[in-house]
Design a protein around this motif. Structure first.
Motif, short mmCIF file in Angstrom:
data_model
loop_
_atom_site.label_atom_id
_atom_site.label_comp_id
_atom_site.label_asym_id
_atom_site.label_seq_id
_atom_site.Cartn_x
_atom_site.Cartn_y
_atom_site.Cartn_z
N LYS A 95 -7.65 -0.72 5.57
CA LYS A 95 -6.85 0.46 5.97
C LYS A 95 -5.38 0.10 6.06
O LYS A 95 -4.51 0.88 5.63
CB LYS A 95 -7.34 0.98 7.31
N VAL A 96 -5.09 -1.07 6.65
CA VAL A 96 -3.68 -1.45 6.78
C VAL A 96 -3.08 -1.69 5.40
O VAL A 96 -1.94 -1.31 5.13
CB VAL A 96 -3.55 -2.70 7.68
N GLU A 97 -3.87 -2.29 4.48
CA GLU A 97 -3.35 -2.51 3.14
C GLU A 97 -3.06 -1.18 2.44
O GLU A 97 -2.03 -1.02 1.77
CB GLU A 97 -4.34 -3.34 2.32
N ASP A 98 -3.97 -0.23 2.60
CA ASP A 98 -3.72 1.10 2.03
C ASP A 98 -2.42 1.66 2.57
O ASP A 98 -1.63 2.28 1.85
CB ASP A 98 -4.87 2.06 2.38
N LEU A 99 -2.22 1.44 3.85
CA LEU A 99 -1.02 1.95 4.50
C LEU A 99 0.23 1.32 3.89
O LEU A 99 1.21 2.00 3.61
CB LEU A 99 -1.10 1.67 6.00
N ILE A 100 0.16 -0.01 3.66
CA ILE A 100 1.32 -0.67 3.06
C ILE A 100 1.59 -0.08 1.68
O ILE A 100 2.75 0.14 1.30
CB ILE A 100 1.07 -2.19 2.99
N GLN A 101 0.52 0.22 0.96
CA GLN A 101 0.69 0.88 -0.35
C GLN A 101 1.44 2.19 -0.19
O GLN A 101 2.32 2.53 -1.00
CB GLN A 101 -0.69 1.16 -0.96
N GLU A 102 1.10 2.93 0.86
CA GLU A 102 1.76 4.22 1.04
C GLU A 102 3.22 4.06 1.44
O GLU A 102 4.05 4.91 1.13
CB GLU A 102 1.03 5.03 2.11
N LEU A 103 3.49 2.98 2.16
CA LEU A 103 4.88 2.78 2.63
C LEU A 103 5.78 2.34 1.48
O LEU A 103 6.99 2.52 1.53
CB LEU A 103 4.92 1.72 3.72
N ARG A 104 5.17 1.78 0.46
CA ARG A 104 5.93 1.29 -0.70
C ARG A 104 6.73 2.45 -1.29
O ARG A 104 6.25 3.54 -1.46
CB ARG A 104 4.93 0.73 -1.72
N GLY A 105 7.97 2.17 -1.59
CA GLY A 105 8.81 3.21 -2.16
C GLY A 105 9.62 3.93 -1.09
O GLY A 105 10.69 4.47 -1.37
N ARG A 106 9.09 3.98 0.15
CA ARG A 106 9.85 4.64 1.21
C ARG A 106 10.55 3.62 2.12
O ARG A 106 11.59 3.90 2.68
CB ARG A 106 8.93 5.52 2.05
N TYR A 107 9.91 2.47 2.27
CA TYR A 107 10.48 1.45 3.14
C TYR A 107 10.61 0.15 2.38
O TYR A 107 9.80 -0.13 1.49
CB TYR A 107 9.59 1.22 4.36
N SER A 108 11.59 -0.64 2.78
CA SER A 108 11.68 -2.01 2.26
C SER A 108 10.81 -2.86 3.17
O SER A 108 11.06 -2.93 4.37
CB SER A 108 13.12 -2.52 2.32
#
Lengths: 310, 559
Positions: A244-257
């Motif tokens: 779940k946390v990895e999925d979240l990091i995927q979602e954050l990609r592009g919005r956060y550094s």
């Protein structure tokens, strides 16, 4: 019924002494007299080795520039002249065997190492052009521009709601509307909203480990940080929570550094755009993740990411 | 696997297997715990039983001795006693609470069983608690009003006594309240006016307008209080006049007639004819008097209300003083100070402070708080009292100084406990807060302190338990044998931190060991001890309850 074991590459501590012995015995996987052992052995012997940085990294727009950064714990040098640029709105992974200085480097970015008495640094880092180690830099203001998530989930002993809006509270934000909005946005951003929306005012310590870690991510992104620092965010979680946390990091990609330290090669390859390989306080190779994992410049890097050492 | 194929292993001796399983250690540690629990519960049970049974009306036995003496009293103890030199022959003897001190000169007496000819429980035997000169055991014979006999014979006398006693007591109480309270208020007003005159003299001299005004005011106050005092005199005289002449005559076992003023009787009961409920009524009435009344007869009778009040007030004020001090000191030591030889030295010094004998704190409190701080305050704010009456206000022992002294005494406990609690807060919490951009103080206030609060409360509980039971320093800084003016009461400004006060722990010492008839005071000592233990337990339970609420809020059951 047999259970298919979940395979994780578990790096084990390997001291320079061990490495040298292996080298002397000529038993390394890539054969005797290979450049792998040469380079790593010279690192172990304390010689300077130039970092291999791929061109694609230099083309990116950097959010954080690390410039010839050295760090000592007392008399022991933990980071040796690391120079690298972290690209904007991309996920950058720091990998390397234990004790290679990844976490130390990460904690140097928001100057958490200031809390350790014996730490001394030279060199500099720049966050969007502002020198982090400038003596005039206000550390507290600096940390407000970053978010950090730690190895072990560390929710504060207060409600879920108060955890998320903590950074706003300490800035004296009292407007209920603002706080509510930030809380919902951050929890949605951390993919936790649906699970906790009915119990926002319950203690955060009642959440499961994975939920707690996502709560910590929500807390870190609540203040709209310029860089998000993740220090092995999944090492204390079970595989499902890790997913779940990895999925979240995927979602954050592009919005956060995002700058993430990880021990898990698969995690680095799945989640990151760029990967930096560190060894004994030195940056060895740094490039796009696909290249690092498929055709790295250095055979040492290949040996490490394929699990042949470290 | 069959036994033949088993490889011969080294056979452990009984000794090695014992050591490996550690059975003796379980027994040893468990035994230690059991012993500790047995001693503590034994002590508490002993105090509770002795303390709680003091007020239960025991039967009055009439002993007829072989030499013709007759004694009426409560049997309080039985024991085996050696009669021959070698101790081979023994005889039983019993301790009887005979009372009637003015006749026998004793409160208790031993009687050997073989010297007793007959024992009986006379129906009309009465135990009388008197305002003065202790208890009386006898039989009511006549109720008198002056020379007039109102009732004769035990039954009639008792009936009349039960009818006439409550109103007489009410009048007596009213008169006492006027003397103690109403007159006290007048005297305070008068003194305040007189001190205002002295103050005006000190401020502007005798020629000043202020002095003249003050004199004028004093005259008015004197006139007003004089009138009121005369009115009070009339009222008390009338109340006392109504009680005048009423008396009950009791017949002691040896036939002596003992007349007692009707309003000189606190309470009388006839245990031999009381039902269980009747005894319970006497029991609770005596408890109520004990908890709510002022002491009588050198503290060995009556109530201990001022002492309860003083104990609770002092303990709470002490806790209020020591908590912030200790917390601030520990916070600096743990969160701000750079660890090094200096902090180590300070820590050792604090731990050593916990071992300093408490009387040393008492001497310090007297020397510094009373004589230096208190005298300084007197010089600045209470000079008239010092000049006119040579009477210090803060320059002597009092509630504030006693609380401060005990706060100092318990400070190490609070500092050590707070430090422990602070160091138990995981560093990951602090780092998480710093990473959110919180400053040091914000981190301490929002994360560290709430998390450490239950631990800090534990320290405070220990401090309160220690402080509430301390006597030695209090004797120097403000506890008195008798202090009926409560430090917190209804007269302006309601809190009087300079007043001396009574304390239960000191009362134990005073009643038990300084009292002229310690034998008679012994049951009361147990009751006071029981009360003190109960009060400390209640204070601690309150603190524990608060702590558990804090814990529930800040720590969850999970993980």
């Amino acid at each position: 019924m047999t259970v298919q074991p979940q395979i994780f590459i578990t790096p084990t501590m390997q001291s320079p002494m061990d490495l040298q012995r292996t080298q002397a015995a000529g038993q390394t996987g890539s054969g005797a007299e290979s450049p792998i052992t040469d380079r790593l052995a010279s690192v172990a012997a304390g010689r300077d080795v130039p970092s291999e940085v791929h061109e694609q990294v230099l083309l990116e727009n950097p959010v954080l520039e690390i410039d010839r950064f050295n760090l000592w714990y007392g008399g022991k040098q933990a980071i040796h002249s690391v120079t690298m640029a972290i690209p904007l709105n991309k996920v950058t992974a720091l990998v390397g065997p234990s004790g290679c200085g990844k976490s130390t480097l990460l904690r140097s970015v928001n100057r958490l190492n200031d809390l350790v008495q014996s730490v001394r640094v030279t060199g500099d880092m720049r966050l969007n052009g502002d020198s982090i180690y400038d003596p005039r830099m206000d550390v507290i203001e600096l940390r407000k521009r970053m978010g950090m998530v730690f190895q072990k989930p560390n929710p504060f002993p207060m409600s879920i709601y108060e955890n998320v809006v903590y950074s706003l509270r300490i800035d004296g934000e009292h407007s209920r509307g603002v706080l509510d909005e930030v809380c919902e946005l951050s929890l949605r951003g951390a993919a936790l909203w649906d699970e906790v929306k009915d119990r926002l005012h319950d203690s955060a310590l009642g959440l499961s480990g994975g939920q707690q870690q996502r709560l910590c991510i929500a807390r870190a992104i609540a203040a709209e940080p310029e860089v998000l620092l993740l220090d092995e965010p999944c090492s204390a979680l079970d595989p499902i929570a890790t997913g779940k946390v990895e999925d979240l990091i995927q979602e954050l990609r592009g919005r956060y550094s995002v700058l993430i330290v990880t021990h898990n090669m698969q995690q680095a390859s799945r989640t990151s755009d760029f990967t930096a390989f560190m060894y004994l306080g030195r940056l060895i190779e740094y490039g796009p993740t696909t290249e690092i994992f498929t055709k790295p410049i250095l055979r040492e890097t290949e040996a490490y990411v394929t699990g042949r050492f470290g | 696997m069959s036994s033949e194929t088993r490889r011969p292993r080294r056979l452990g001796s009984a000794h090695t297997s014992l050591a490996a399983h550690g059975e003796p250690w379980i027994w040893l540690t468990g035994g230690g715990l059991a012993l500790a629990i047995a001693m503590i519960t034994g002590l508490l049970a002993f105090i509770a039983i002795r303390g709680a049974s003091t007020f239960w009306p025991a039967p009055l036995e009439l002993l007829e001795l072989s030499d013709g003496r007759r004694v009426l009293g409560e049997v309080t103890a039985n024991e085996e006693m050696p009669v021959s030199a070698g101790g081979a022959a023994t005889a039983r003897r019993r301790l009887v609470r005979t009372e009637n001190f003015e006749i026998s000169g004793n409160h208790y007496e031993w009687f050997e069983d073989r010297s007793i000819a007959a024992v009986s429980l006379p129906r009309w035997a009465t135990a009388v608690e008197r305002m003065e000169s202790g208890r009386l055991h006898g039989t009511p014979s006549r109720l008198l009003h002056g020379d007039e006999v109102i009732a004769e014979g035990p039954e009639k006398t008792w009936r009349e006594f039960e009818r006439l006693h409550p109103p007489a007591m009410a009048r007596w109480r009213r008169a006492l309240r006027i003397d103690r309270h109403d007159r006290g208020v007048l005297q305070r007003d008068l003194r305040a006016a007189r001190l205002a005159v002295v103050q005006a003299d000190l401020d502007g001299g005798r020629q000043s307008a202020g002095y003249a005004r003050a004199l004028e005011a004093e005259k008015r106050v004197a006139q007003r209080t004089g009138e009121q005092s005369a009115r009070l005199d009339k009222e008390t005289a009338s109340l006392r006049g109504q009680n005048e002449g009423w008396a009950v005559e009791f017949l002691a076992a040896d036939g002596t007639k003992i007349p007692v003023r009707l309003d000189g009787i606190v309470r009388a009961w006839q245990p031999n004819r009381l039902s269980f409920l009747g005894k319970a009524g006497v029991y609770f009435s005596r408890w109520w008097e004990f908890l709510s009344d002022d002491p009588r007869e050198a503290n060995s009778a009556g109530g201990v209300f001022p002492a309860i009040w003083g104990t609770v007030a002092m303990t709470l004020i002490m806790a209020l003083l020591v908590a912030p001090f200790g917390m601030l000191a520990a916070l600096y030591l743990r969160e701000y100070a750079t660890p090094g030889p200096v902090t180590t030295a300070i820590r050792i010094a604090i731990n050593n402070l916990a071992g300093v004998p408490s009387i040393v704190y008492g001497a310090f409190g007297l020397g510094f708080f009373c004589y230096v701080l208190g005298s300084g305050i007197d010089d600045i704010f209470f000079q008239p009292s010092l000049v006119a009456d040579n009477q210090p206000t803060f320059g002597t022992g009092g509630l504030l100084w006693a609380s401060l002294t005990l706060a100092l005494l318990t400070l190490p406990v609070v500092i050590v406990a707070t430090e422990e609690a602070l160091s138990a807060v995981p560093n990951s919490m602090r780092e998480g807060s710093y990473a959110c951009g919180a400053g040091k103080w914000q981190t301490i206030r929002r994360i560290v302190l709430p998390r450490a609060l239950p631990g800090i409360m534990t320290g405070l509980i220990l401090a309160m338990a220690r402080g509430a039971g301390e006597v030695a320093p209090l004797m120097l800084v403000g506890v008195k044998k008798l202090a009926l003016d409560l430090p917190i009461d209804g007269t302006f400004p309601f809190i009087h931190p300079e007043r001396e006060f009574m304390h239960l722990a000191y009362l134990i010492y005073d009643v038990g060991f300084q009292s002229p008839n310690s034998q008679a005071a012994k049951p009361v000592v147990f009751t006071i001890t029981f009360l003190l233990v109960t009060i400390i337990a209640l204070l601690n339970l309150t603190a524990i309850w608060i702590r558990s609420r804090l814990k529930r809020r800040h720590l969850s059951q999970q993980f």
